[in-house]
Design a protein around this motif. Structure first.
Motif, mmCIF file in Angstrom:
data_model
loop_
_atom_site.group_PDB
_atom_site.id
_atom_site.type_symbol
_atom_site.label_atom_id
_atom_site.label_comp_id
_atom_site.label_asym_id
_atom_site.label_seq_id
_atom_site.Cartn_x
_atom_site.Cartn_y
_atom_site.Cartn_z
ATOM 1 N N PHE A 482 -94.897 75.215 2.619
ATOM 2 C CA PHE A 482 -93.449 75.043 2.655
ATOM 3 C C PHE A 482 -93.053 73.624 3.019
ATOM 4 C CE2 PHE A 482 -93.488 79.750 3.801
ATOM 5 C CZ PHE A 482 -93.266 80.125 2.490
ATOM 6 N N GLY A 483 -93.820 72.974 3.899
ATOM 7 C CA GLY A 483 -93.462 71.621 4.315
ATOM 8 C C GLY A 483 -93.527 70.642 3.169
ATOM 9 N N TYR A 484 -94.636 70.666 2.432
ATOM 10 C CA TYR A 484 -94.771 69.754 1.294
ATOM 11 C C TYR A 484 -93.798 70.114 0.182
ATOM 12 C CZ TYR A 484 -98.923 67.613 3.304
ATOM 13 O OH TYR A 484 -99.777 66.919 4.124
ATOM 14 N N ALA A 485 -93.521 71.414 -0.010
ATOM 15 C CA ALA A 485 -92.555 71.816 -1.036
ATOM 16 C C ALA A 485 -91.159 71.295 -0.701
ATOM 17 C CB ALA A 485 -92.545 73.341 -1.163
ATOM 18 N N GLU A 486 -90.777 71.370 0.576
ATOM 19 C CA GLU A 486 -89.487 70.836 0.981
ATOM 20 C C GLU A 486 -89.441 69.322 0.828
ATOM 21 O OE1 GLU A 486 -86.463 69.060 3.509
ATOM 22 O OE2 GLU A 486 -88.638 68.925 3.789
ATOM 23 N N ASN A 487 -90.564 68.673 1.112
ATOM 24 C CA ASN A 487 -90.634 67.221 0.972
ATOM 25 C C ASN A 487 -90.450 66.804 -0.485
ATOM 26 O OD1 ASN A 487 -90.801 64.799 2.260
ATOM 27 N ND2 ASN A 487 -93.012 64.751 2.426
ATOM 28 N N ARG A 488 -91.163 67.458 -1.388
ATOM 29 C CA ARG A 488 -91.043 67.122 -2.806
ATOM 30 C C ARG A 488 -89.651 67.468 -3.346
ATOM 31 N NH1 ARG A 488 -96.205 69.480 -2.866
ATOM 32 N NH2 ARG A 488 -95.309 71.384 -3.709
ATOM 33 N N ALA A 489 -89.087 68.587 -2.882
ATOM 34 C CA ALA A 489 -87.745 68.956 -3.337
ATOM 35 C C ALA A 489 -86.712 67.921 -2.902
ATOM 36 C CB ALA A 489 -87.374 70.335 -2.801
ATOM 37 N N PHE A 490 -86.868 67.393 -1.677
ATOM 38 C CA PHE A 490 -85.925 66.370 -1.225
ATOM 39 C C PHE A 490 -86.010 65.127 -2.088
ATOM 40 C CE2 PHE A 490 -85.091 62.476 1.118
ATOM 41 C CZ PHE A 490 -83.786 62.696 1.562
ATOM 42 N N TRP A 491 -87.228 64.656 -2.384
ATOM 43 C CA TRP A 491 -87.361 63.416 -3.146
ATOM 44 C C TRP A 491 -86.995 63.620 -4.611
ATOM 45 C CZ3 TRP A 491 -86.931 59.347 -0.544
ATOM 46 C CH2 TRP A 491 -87.437 59.248 0.748
ATOM 47 N N ALA A 492 -87.142 64.845 -5.118
ATOM 48 C CA ALA A 492 -86.648 65.119 -6.470
ATOM 49 C C ALA A 492 -85.123 65.046 -6.488
ATOM 50 C CB ALA A 492 -87.125 66.489 -6.939
ATOM 51 N N TRP A 493 -84.478 65.635 -5.478
ATOM 52 C CA TRP A 493 -83.022 65.552 -5.382
ATOM 53 C C TRP A 493 -82.570 64.102 -5.224
ATOM 54 C CZ3 TRP A 493 -80.399 63.708 -1.047
ATOM 55 C CH2 TRP A 493 -79.012 63.820 -1.091
ATOM 56 N N ALA A 494 -83.243 63.351 -4.357
ATOM 57 C CA ALA A 494 -82.874 61.950 -4.146
ATOM 58 C C ALA A 494 -83.063 61.134 -5.418
ATOM 59 C CB ALA A 494 -83.705 61.367 -3.002
ATOM 60 N N THR A 495 -84.102 61.415 -6.176
ATOM 61 C CA THR A 495 -84.349 60.681 -7.423
ATOM 62 C C THR A 495 -83.252 60.945 -8.440
ATOM 63 O OG1 THR A 495 -86.744 60.718 -7.074
ATOM 64 C CG2 THR A 495 -85.964 60.397 -9.325
ATOM 65 N N VAL A 496 -82.899 62.216 -8.628
ATOM 66 C CA VAL A 496 -81.854 62.556 -9.598
ATOM 67 C C VAL A 496 -80.538 61.894 -9.208
ATOM 68 C CG1 VAL A 496 -80.479 64.451 -10.531
ATOM 69 C CG2 VAL A 496 -82.946 64.716 -10.286
ATOM 70 N N GLU A 497 -80.168 61.982 -7.928
ATOM 71 C CA GLU A 497 -78.903 61.411 -7.487
ATOM 72 C C GLU A 497 -78.912 59.887 -7.580
ATOM 73 O OE1 GLU A 497 -76.116 62.896 -6.628
ATOM 74 O OE2 GLU A 497 -76.914 64.892 -7.006
ATOM 75 N N PHE A 498 -80.001 59.260 -7.163
ATOM 76 C CA PHE A 498 -80.069 57.798 -7.166
ATOM 77 C C PHE A 498 -80.025 57.257 -8.587
ATOM 78 C CE2 PHE A 498 -81.864 53.612 -6.842
ATOM 79 C CZ PHE A 498 -81.457 53.153 -5.602
ATOM 80 N N LEU A 499 -80.797 57.850 -9.491
ATOM 81 C CA LEU A 499 -80.861 57.329 -10.855
ATOM 82 C C LEU A 499 -79.559 57.564 -11.609
ATOM 83 C CD1 LEU A 499 -84.489 58.320 -11.945
ATOM 84 C CD2 LEU A 499 -83.645 56.079 -11.244
ATOM 85 N N ARG A 500 -78.917 58.698 -11.401
ATOM 86 C CA ARG A 500 -77.699 58.965 -12.169
ATOM 87 C C ARG A 500 -76.512 58.166 -11.665
ATOM 88 N NH1 ARG A 500 -73.757 62.994 -10.979
ATOM 89 N NH2 ARG A 500 -73.827 63.767 -8.853
ATOM 90 N N HIS A 501 -76.555 57.691 -10.423
ATOM 91 C CA HIS A 501 -75.452 56.895 -9.886
ATOM 92 C C HIS A 501 -75.674 55.393 -10.040
ATOM 93 C CE1 HIS A 501 -73.075 60.137 -8.320
ATOM 94 N NE2 HIS A 501 -74.057 60.588 -7.559
ATOM 95 N N THR A 502 -76.894 54.962 -10.344
ATOM 96 C CA THR A 502 -77.177 53.528 -10.443
ATOM 97 C C THR A 502 -77.642 53.104 -11.826
ATOM 98 O OG1 THR A 502 -79.474 53.847 -9.706
ATOM 99 C CG2 THR A 502 -77.801 53.421 -8.008
ATOM 100 N N GLY A 503 -78.356 53.967 -12.551
ATOM 101 C CA GLY A 503 -78.867 53.589 -13.861
ATOM 102 C C GLY A 503 -79.983 52.568 -13.797
ATOM 103 N N VAL A 504 -80.719 52.483 -12.696
ATOM 104 C CA VAL A 504 -81.779 51.492 -12.563
ATOM 105 C C VAL A 504 -83.073 52.055 -13.142
ATOM 106 C CG1 VAL A 504 -80.738 50.501 -10.506
ATOM 107 C CG2 VAL A 504 -82.441 52.309 -10.263
ATOM 108 N N ARG A 505 -84.044 51.178 -13.318
ATOM 109 C CA ARG A 505 -85.366 51.591 -13.763
ATOM 110 C C ARG A 505 -86.112 52.231 -12.584
ATOM 111 N NH1 ARG A 505 -84.357 46.318 -15.385
ATOM 112 N NH2 ARG A 505 -84.068 46.037 -17.646
#
Length: 816
Positions: A482-505
């Motif tokens: 559960f710990g690693y699953a929560e960790n990966r889920a957080f960074w997946a959420w952060a990636t989607v939000e960061f990329l869609r709001h900035t459009g960076v590579r």
């Protein structure tokens, strides 16, 4: 184009050599390991002196342990006496144990039982460990790694350097020292001390590098094996210029020389190999390392190695037409091997997307040699040859259109469902966090139910980062971390939000640090505007992005997550996979704590986390197939959405960091309805700027005049092209008028008119009518010009090729 071929179960050996980079070789040269001497005081003592030292060394242990170690050491020393050497270390190296450390202790055990004592194998092992702890012998690190003892780290810590191990414990993160990762790191430190002598602060960088190299040979792979080095570095045991980490020290080996880049492809023709090396060396100053590596791959592997594989003994750049044509056909496709569930392999042949790039590289190779031969004929003249790739074969228009159409289609499919993906990423994170917190709330071994499923937490969680590695078993007995699953889920959420709001590579996202968050004060209002600084990547131009409230929430969540106990963002070193260099320590935002240490998140981890979110969202395309998202899709979506919402393209170019606005427009997807609406809006805007009286309803007289204008345009020799409402500037002298569009069918009539004009000119000259001569001459020249226009139009129509398709006039009747 895809072809599949079944192969045998054993794959063919690769034709490409692997190599360790100059970075790793330089480390080995700069930091050599300590050598073990043949003699020192403890190893030169007699048998009874050594046994007395053992009793003194282990006086704090129980009587049973002290006797077991003393007994085992005595038997081992008696066995070593039969080997040559003046010290116990020399005898140990001459024994069969040191020469064949993988064979176990059968010879030692058999000799002791026959000549001395019927002792068990465990007693002899305990004696060897006691002798090593007393620094009587220093076994090879590989010997110690293959015969690990669970008591070794404790004995070394208590008997050799208790202060040193206490200092290491102070450097360890909370909960790590007694966890599995901490025990592993302590074993590594104890192994170096027993193999090299000295104490904790005597360990060198070379000792650590040597140990990691031995571990990769004699042990299974595992995570967290560089944690011990981090402890030692934080203890300031190493010099300031020591490597920041030993993580991936061989795989991430740094840049290599041009010779090594070429030699990994095993070229048979030495002169051509030297030529390619010389060519790449000449080009190297103007290229970055990534481009240099790609150039070496195209020339050495895809060009010359392929020719040598299909044409044995080839030794000249002057290729025949058949050889060049065959090579160009092969280069258009590529074959990869895929392992099957039954252990066999299949070959899958697909179209090579970079085929034009390879052809362009080879053509440039030939042309560069030809040009350089003019300046240095002695160096390059012997290799001048016609290029096998013609300029006409390098048309990128079709490939660019296909790529544009493909990327536009991906954007049109993914832009409408982006809100669904965002919602799924947020929901996945909340569910993973709920399971994680529920598991932490129960004791080990307890059963609990969360989100409708029942789990049982594991009994003895010994791995490091106990909170992250929170593990349980579901009702089917599957392991759920559960710990690693929560960790990966957080960074997946952060990636989607960061990329869609900035459009960076994606590489720009992973290089964003805490220092990238800055602010700007507006000089007019004094308002503070948050900005995000994007480090230069592809175009070597840094840029500033305005931080929206939504992006500010994402950045805040990331900073709160990566902060350590002191409230600061840890400094980590990231590896530039393109330039093959380690970046300096920076407070990167995209980092996580794993293996007992803070590490930057890799592209592979981001892509895997994103794939897990896509599986959770269950998105499909129009055909029902799973819809995948690549990190670069968010960049195209960002640019397309921004321009559709009214952002000027040149502003989008600056935000995206493109050098050319045409690149920005290639990223922007084109919608058919968008083109229609834009055209209608253009017409509406044009009408709004013109006088309204121009759009009044015409009168019957005006309409008759309009129709009459077109009737007056019909002439015997063709059609008049003057605009409506304009007078005839030649007063109906149509032959002279440039607006006359002659009809080739009336050429005979115009020839007759020209002949009549010539007769009238002759008459006027005979009668002395000079005014008529000048006027008729101008008309005759205009007639000749019209005849030439008719002939050109006729010749142009005859050059067309009939494709067997009927014209409109052949399939439909004409109406007036």
């Amino acid at each position: 184009m895809t072809n599949t071929t079944l192969l045998a179960k054993v794959p063919a050996q690769s034709q490409v050599l692997t190599f360790h980079g100059s970075h790793y070789k330089a480390l080995q040269h700069t930091y050599p390991p300590r050598s073990v001497p043949e003699s020192w005081e403890e190893s030169a003592d007699g048998l009874h002196t050594v046994l007395d030292r053992l009793n003194e060394l282990f006086k704090g242990a129980s009587e049973n342990k002290r006797y077991t170690r003393w007994r085992g050491a005595r038997n081992v020393l008696r066995w070593l006496e039969q080997f040559d050497g003046d010290t116990w270390q020399q005898r140990w190296r001459n024994s069969s144990l040191e020469r064949n450390f993988g064979a176990g202790l059968p010879e030692l055990e058999a000799w002791v039982r026959q000549h001395l004592d019927r002792v068990q194998d465990g007693v002899l092992r305990s004696g060897i460990l006691g002798l090593a702890c007393a620094d009587v012998i220093r076994p090879d690190p590989a010997w110690l790694l293959t015969r690990r003892s669970r008591h070794m780290r404790q004995i070394v810590a208590e008997c050799r350097d208790p202060d040193g191990f206490a200092a290491l414990e102070a450097q360890a993160a909370p909960g790590i020292w007694d966890a599995k990762l901490g025990l592993q790191a302590r074993n590594q430190v104890a192994t170096i001390i027993l193999a090299k002598g000295g104490k904790v602060r005597d360990i060198t960088v070379g000792d650590c590098i040597e140990l990691r190299g031995i571990e990769t040979r004699v042990m299974a792979t595992g995570g967290g094996r560089s944690l011990f080095y981090l402890w030692l570095k934080e203890l300031e045991v190493f010099p300031p210029d020591a490597p920041a980490t030993l993580r991936d020290i061989k795989r991430r080996a740094g840049q290599v020389s041009v010779e090594e880049l070429v030699d990994r492809y095993r070229l048979q023709c030495r002169p051509v190999r030297d030529l390619i090396v010389d060519y790449l060396t000449e080009r190297q100053p103007s290229l970055d390392y990534t481009s240099l590596e790609g150039l070496s791959r195209n020339l050495a592997q895809l060009f010359w190695a392929d020719l040598e594989r299909h044409h044995q003994g080839i030794d000249s750049l002057r290729l025949t037409k058949q050889v060049a044509t065959a090579w160009k056909e092969r280069i258009r496709t590529k074959t990869r091997r895929k392992r099957q569930p039954d252990g066999g392999y299949i070959e899958i042949t697909t179209e090579r997307q970079s085929a034009l790039s390879v052809l362009n590289t080879v053509r440039a190779f030939y042309l560069d040699i030809s040009q350089w031969a003019v300046e240095e004929p002695g160096r390059w003249g012997a290799w001048v040859a016609p290029s096998p790739v013609k300029e006409s074969e390098l048309s990128y228009k079709k490939q660019a259109r296909r790529q544009k159409a493909k990327s536009d289609q991906r954007t049109r499919e993914r832009l409408p469902v982006l809100p669904v993906l965002v919602e799924a990423a947020d929901r996945q994170l909340k569910e993973a966090r709920t399971r994680h917190e529920a598991a932490l709330a129960v004791a080990p071994g307890a059963t609990f139910t969360v989100l409708g499923k029942t789990y049982t937490r594991i009994q003895h969680p010994r791995w490091a980062d106990g909170v992250i590695a929170n593990t349980a078993y579901d009702q089917e007995g599957r392991r759920c971390t559960f710990g690693y699953a929560e960790n990966r889920a957080f960074w997946a959420w952060a990636t989607v939000e960061f990329l869609r709001h900035t459009g960076v590579r994606i590489e720009e996202m992973l290089e964003v640090s805490h220092h990238s968050i800055t602010q700007y004060t507006l000089p007019t209002t004094g308002e503070i505007v948050p900005l995000l600084q994007i480090a230069p990547s592809k175009t070597d131009k840094e840029r500033l992005l305005l931080v929206s409230p939504e992006l500010a929430d994402v950045l805040s969540a990331i900073v709160c997550r990566v902060r350590d106990a002191s409230g600061t963002v840890p400094l980590v070193r990231a590896y530039d996979v393109g330039e093959k260099v380690w970046n300096p320590p920076m407070p990167l935002l995209f980092q996580w704590r794993t293996g007992g240490q803070s590490r930057p998140i890799s592209e592979t981890t981001i892509r895997r986390a994103l794939d897990e979110t896509l599986d959770f969202a269950s998105l499909t395309d129009n055909t029902g197939q799973p819809l995948d998202y690549q990190p670069h899709d968010f960049r195209r979506i960002f640019i397309t959405d921004a321009i559709l919402q009214g952002l000027p393209p040149h502003i989008a170019q600056v935000i995206a960091g493109h050098d050319d606005i045409s690149t920005t427009m290639r990223y922007k997807a084109i919608y058919p309805m968008e083109a229609i609406e834009a055209h209608r809006a253009f017409i509406a805007r044009r009408r709004g700027t013109r006088p309204s009286e121009e759009y009044r309803r015409p009168t019957d007289q005006e309409w008759d005049d309009f129709l009459g204008h077109f009737e007056l345009r019909k002439l015997a020799l063709g059609t008049c092209g003057r605009a409506f409402g304009t007078p005839c500037i030649h007063e109906h002298a149509c032959i002279r008028c440039p607006m006359l569009r002659p009809d080739p069918g009336e050429r005979r009539r115009l020839v007759e008119i020209a002949g009549n004009l010539a007769d009238r000119i002759a008459e006027a000259q005979r009668e002395g009518w000079l005014g008529d001569v000048k006027g008729l001459g101008a008309t005759l020249e205009a007639a000749k010009d019209k005849i030439a226009q008719m002939d050109a139009q006729t010749a142009s129509s005859r050059q067309s090729i009939y494709l067997g398709m009927p014209s409109f006039g052949e399939i439909a009747a004409r109406t007036t």
